[in-house]
Design a protein around this motif. Sequence first.
Motif, PDB file in Angstrom:
ATOM      1  N   PRO A 186       0.824  -1.214   0.000  1.00 20.53           N
ATOM      2  CA  PRO A 186       0.000   0.000   0.000  1.00 20.53           C
ATOM      3  C   PRO A 186       0.858   1.264   0.000  1.00 20.53           C
ATOM      4  CG  PRO A 186      -0.660  -1.475   1.793  1.00 20.53           C
ATOM      5  CD  PRO A 186       0.516  -2.101   1.111  1.00 20.53           C
ATOM      6  N   GLU A 187       2.003   1.212   0.668  1.00 23.44           N
ATOM      7  CA  GLU A 187       2.889   2.379   0.713  1.00 23.44           C
ATOM      8  C   GLU A 187       3.332   2.792  -0.690  1.00 23.44           C
ATOM      9  OE1 GLU A 187       3.589   0.189   4.663  1.00 23.44           O
ATOM     10  OE2 GLU A 187       3.226  -0.370   2.587  1.00 23.44           O
ATOM     11  N   LEU A 188       3.608   1.814  -1.544  1.00 23.62           N
ATOM     12  CA  LEU A 188       4.037   2.125  -2.905  1.00 23.62           C
ATOM     13  C   LEU A 188       2.851   2.501  -3.792  1.00 23.62           C
ATOM     14  CD1 LEU A 188       6.901  -0.404  -3.690  1.00 23.62           C
ATOM     15  CD2 LEU A 188       7.062   2.039  -3.264  1.00 23.62           C
ATOM     16  N   ALA A 189       1.671   1.975  -3.482  1.00 21.84           N
ATOM     17  CA  ALA A 189       0.488   2.295  -4.285  1.00 21.84           C
ATOM     18  C   ALA A 189       0.149   3.780  -4.210  1.00 21.84           C
ATOM     19  CB  ALA A 189      -0.693   1.456  -3.818  1.00 21.84           C
ATOM     20  N   HIS A 190       0.462   4.413  -3.092  1.00 17.29           N
ATOM     21  CA  HIS A 190       0.105   5.822  -2.891  1.00 17.29           C
ATOM     22  C   HIS A 190       1.298   6.759  -2.992  1.00 17.29           C
ATOM     23  CE1 HIS A 190      -3.831   4.406  -1.769  1.00 17.29           C
ATOM     24  NE2 HIS A 190      -3.296   3.609  -0.867  1.00 17.29           N
ATOM     25  N   ALA A 191       2.471   6.220  -3.258  1.00 17.53           N
ATOM     26  CA  ALA A 191       3.684   7.044  -3.273  1.00 17.53           C
ATOM     27  C   ALA A 191       3.762   7.884  -4.544  1.00 17.53           C
ATOM     28  CB  ALA A 191       4.917   6.149  -3.176  1.00 17.53           C
ATOM     29  N   ARG A 192       4.211   9.114  -4.376  1.00 22.52           N
ATOM     30  CA  ARG A 192       4.485   9.985  -5.517  1.00 22.52           C
ATOM     31  C   ARG A 192       5.989  10.017  -5.805  1.00 22.52           C
ATOM     32  NH1 ARG A 192       1.563   9.155  -8.244  1.00 22.52           N
ATOM     33  NH2 ARG A 192       2.330  10.724  -9.659  1.00 22.52           N
ATOM     34  N   THR A 193       6.793   9.879  -4.736  1.00 19.16           N
ATOM     35  CA  THR A 193       8.253   9.883  -4.872  1.00 19.16           C
ATOM     36  C   THR A 193       8.820   8.711  -4.079  1.00 19.16           C
ATOM     37  OG1 THR A 193       8.284  12.297  -5.082  1.00 19.16           O
ATOM     38  CG2 THR A 193      10.365  11.226  -4.524  1.00 19.16           C
ATOM     39  N   VAL A 194       9.657   7.925  -4.724  1.00 18.21           N
ATOM     40  CA  VAL A 194      10.291   6.771  -4.084  1.00 18.21           C
ATOM     41  C   VAL A 194      11.798   6.880  -4.274  1.00 18.21           C
ATOM     42  CG1 VAL A 194      10.566   4.256  -4.121  1.00 18.21           C
ATOM     43  CG2 VAL A 194       8.290   5.270  -4.414  1.00 18.21           C
ATOM     44  N   ASP A 254       3.917   6.613 -13.008  1.00 11.36           N
ATOM     45  CA  ASP A 254       4.205   8.053 -12.876  1.00 11.36           C
ATOM     46  C   ASP A 254       4.751   8.431 -11.505  1.00 11.36           C
ATOM     47  OD1 ASP A 254       3.561   8.784 -15.492  1.00 11.36           O
ATOM     48  OD2 ASP A 254       1.426   8.861 -15.002  1.00 11.36           O
ATOM     49  N   VAL A 255       5.468   7.508 -10.902  1.00  6.52           N
ATOM     50  CA  VAL A 255       6.143   7.786  -9.634  1.00  6.52           C
ATOM     51  C   VAL A 255       7.512   8.382  -9.950  1.00  6.52           C
ATOM     52  CG1 VAL A 255       7.164   6.720  -7.572  1.00  6.52           C
ATOM     53  CG2 VAL A 255       4.947   5.917  -8.432  1.00  6.52           C
ATOM     54  N   ALA A 308      17.511  15.678  -1.241  1.00  7.11           N
ATOM     55  CA  ALA A 308      16.399  15.300  -2.128  1.00  7.11           C
ATOM     56  C   ALA A 308      15.616  14.120  -1.562  1.00  7.11           C
ATOM     57  CB  ALA A 308      16.914  14.983  -3.525  1.00  7.11           C
ATOM     58  N   VAL A 309      16.300  13.244  -0.855  1.00  5.10           N
ATOM     59  CA  VAL A 309      15.657  12.055  -0.284  1.00  5.10           C
ATOM     60  C   VAL A 309      14.570  12.417   0.732  1.00  5.10           C
ATOM     61  CG1 VAL A 309      17.349  11.731   1.582  1.00  5.10           C
ATOM     62  CG2 VAL A 309      16.141   9.750   0.632  1.00  5.10           C
ATOM     63  N   THR A 310      14.638  13.603   1.305  1.00  4.67           N
ATOM     64  CA  THR A 310      13.642  13.985   2.322  1.00  4.67           C
ATOM     65  C   THR A 310      12.255  14.171   1.725  1.00  4.67           C
ATOM     66  OG1 THR A 310      14.129  16.353   2.175  1.00  4.67           O
ATOM     67  CG2 THR A 310      15.402  15.056   3.787  1.00  4.67           C
ATOM     68  N   ALA A 311      12.146  14.250   0.396  1.00  2.00           N
ATOM     69  CA  ALA A 311      10.843  14.380  -0.262  1.00  2.00           C
ATOM     70  C   ALA A 311      10.202  13.019  -0.556  1.00  2.00           C
ATOM     71  CB  ALA A 311      10.988  15.160  -1.564  1.00  2.00           C
ATOM     72  N   ALA A 312      10.907  11.937  -0.298  1.00  2.00           N
ATOM     73  CA  ALA A 312      10.402  10.599  -0.642  1.00  2.00           C
ATOM     74  C   ALA A 312       9.283  10.162   0.296  1.00  2.00           C
ATOM     75  CB  ALA A 312      11.543   9.587  -0.611  1.00  2.00           C
ATOM     76  N   ASP A 313       8.291   9.506  -0.291  1.00  2.00           N
ATOM     77  CA  ASP A 313       7.214   8.885   0.495  1.00  2.00           C
ATOM     78  C   ASP A 313       7.648   7.507   0.989  1.00  2.00           C
ATOM     79  OD1 ASP A 313       5.192  10.969  -0.084  1.00  2.00           O
ATOM     80  OD2 ASP A 313       5.395  10.220  -2.137  1.00  2.00           O
ATOM     81  N   VAL A 314       8.492   6.862   0.198  1.00  2.00           N
ATOM     82  CA  VAL A 314       9.016   5.532   0.523  1.00  2.00           C
ATOM     83  C   VAL A 314      10.503   5.533   0.202  1.00  2.00           C
ATOM     84  CG1 VAL A 314       8.908   3.055  -0.005  1.00  2.00           C
ATOM     85  CG2 VAL A 314       6.810   4.421  -0.061  1.00  2.00           C
ATOM     86  N   VAL A 315      11.299   4.915   1.069  1.00  2.00           N
ATOM     87  CA  VAL A 315      12.719   4.696   0.785  1.00  2.00           C
ATOM     88  C   VAL A 315      12.944   3.189   0.760  1.00  2.00           C
ATOM     89  CG1 VAL A 315      15.101   5.064   1.524  1.00  2.00           C
ATOM     90  CG2 VAL A 315      13.406   6.875   1.886  1.00  2.00           C
ATOM     91  N   LEU A 316      13.326   2.687  -0.412  1.00  2.00           N
ATOM     92  CA  LEU A 316      13.668   1.278  -0.572  1.00  2.00           C
ATOM     93  C   LEU A 316      15.153   1.139  -0.282  1.00  2.00           C
ATOM     94  CD1 LEU A 316      11.726   0.486  -3.866  1.00  2.00           C
ATOM     95  CD2 LEU A 316      10.999   0.077  -1.497  1.00  2.00           C
ATOM     96  N   LEU A 317      15.460   0.343   0.728  1.00  2.00           N
ATOM     97  CA  LEU A 317      16.831   0.215   1.216  1.00  2.00           C
ATOM     98  C   LEU A 317      17.458  -1.111   0.805  1.00  2.00           C
ATOM     99  CD1 LEU A 317      15.959   1.299   4.835  1.00  2.00           C
ATOM    100  CD2 LEU A 317      17.300   2.657   3.245  1.00  2.00           C
ATOM    101  N   PRO A 324       9.338   8.883   5.781  1.00  2.00           N
ATOM    102  CA  PRO A 324       8.922   7.980   4.704  1.00  2.00           C
ATOM    103  C   PRO A 324       8.837   6.548   5.227  1.00  2.00           C
ATOM    104  CG  PRO A 324      11.250   8.444   4.509  1.00  2.00           C
ATOM    105  CD  PRO A 324      10.726   9.319   5.624  1.00  2.00           C
ATOM    106  N   ALA A 325       8.076   5.719   4.525  1.00  2.00           N
ATOM    107  CA  ALA A 325       8.068   4.288   4.843  1.00  2.00           C
ATOM    108  C   ALA A 325       9.425   3.719   4.451  1.00  2.00           C
ATOM    109  CB  ALA A 325       6.955   3.594   4.076  1.00  2.00           C
ATOM    110  N   LEU A 326      10.073   3.037   5.374  1.00  2.00           N
ATOM    111  CA  LEU A 326      11.367   2.409   5.121  1.00  2.00           C
ATOM    112  C   LEU A 326      11.138   0.930   4.838  1.00  2.00           C
ATOM    113  CD1 LEU A 326      13.447   3.992   8.041  1.00  2.00           C
ATOM    114  CD2 LEU A 326      13.209   4.828   5.671  1.00  2.00           C
ATOM    115  N   VAL A 327      11.581   0.481   3.664  1.00  2.00           N
ATOM    116  CA  VAL A 327      11.359  -0.895   3.233  1.00  2.00           C
ATOM    117  C   VAL A 327      12.675  -1.459   2.714  1.00  2.00           C
ATOM    118  CG1 VAL A 327      10.074  -2.377   1.637  1.00  2.00           C
ATOM    119  CG2 VAL A 327       8.968  -0.338   2.604  1.00  2.00           C
ATOM    120  N   VAL A 328      13.049  -2.648   3.187  1.00  2.00           N
ATOM    121  CA  VAL A 328      14.278  -3.291   2.734  1.00  2.00           C
ATOM    122  C   VAL A 328      13.914  -4.425   1.781  1.00  2.00           C
ATOM    123  CG1 VAL A 328      14.431  -4.862   4.733  1.00  2.00           C
ATOM    124  CG2 VAL A 328      16.500  -4.269   3.474  1.00  2.00           C
TER     125      VAL A 328
END
Length: 193
Positions: free
Chosen positions: A33-41, A64-65, A112-121, A154-158
Motif C-alpha cells: 500500500p505504501e508504494l500504491a500511494h507514493a508519488r516519490t520513491v 508516474d512515480v 532530495a531524499v527527504t521528499a520521498a514517500d518511501v525509501v527502498l533500502l 517515509p516508509a522504510l522498506v528493505v
Amino acid sequence: MLRQEFLAVRNRLTADDVREAAAALAGRALELPELAHARTVAAYVSVGGEPGTLALLDALRARDVDVLLPVLLPDNDLDWGAYDGEGSLARVQHGGRMTLFEPSGQRLGRDAVTAADVVLLPGLAVDGRGMRLGRGGGSYDRVLARLERAGAHPALVVLLYDSEVVARVPAEAHDRPVRAAVTPSGVHRFPGN
C-alpha cells in the motif's frame, strides 16, 4: 563475519536465480500500500547478487512515480538523481571498492531524499524487530539520520531474499528499524515501525 556469510550465499546464486527472484520481488513490492500511494520513491539499482530492482524501478515509473536513485560520494554519503529508464544509468567505478549504476543526469542534492514517500533500502538481512543489516559502509545510516533531522517520515522498506529474514542481527544505537521487508515470497511487516 555475519556480512561475509550473507554475501557468500548471494555469491552462489545463478543469474537465473537472481532474475527469477527479481520478478517475484517486483510483484510483491508493487502490492505494498505504501508504494500504491507514493508519488516519490527513493530506491537503488541492484548490483551483483543483490535482489534485482530494475523491474520494480520501471514499474514505478510506469505508474508516474518519481524515482530517485543514489549517487555515491567520496565520503560515502549519497547525492540523488532521477531515474529516467535504464538508458539514464551510468556504470561508475568507485575506486577499487565497487561498481555501481547511478543516474547520469542532474544531481538533486543530499536532501532530495527527504521528499520521498518511501525509501527502498538495500541490505543483507533484517530481523524480527525490523533492524536491517547493511553492508557496513554507513551510506544509508547517513540517509536515515538526514531524514530524522528533516522531520521526514517515509516508509522504510528493505528488499531481501527469503533466507535473509532472520531472528536477530546486531544493531547499534544509531540504527533505525524498517517498516517492512519485501522478499520474493512475501512481505514481512514489523509492528511499531
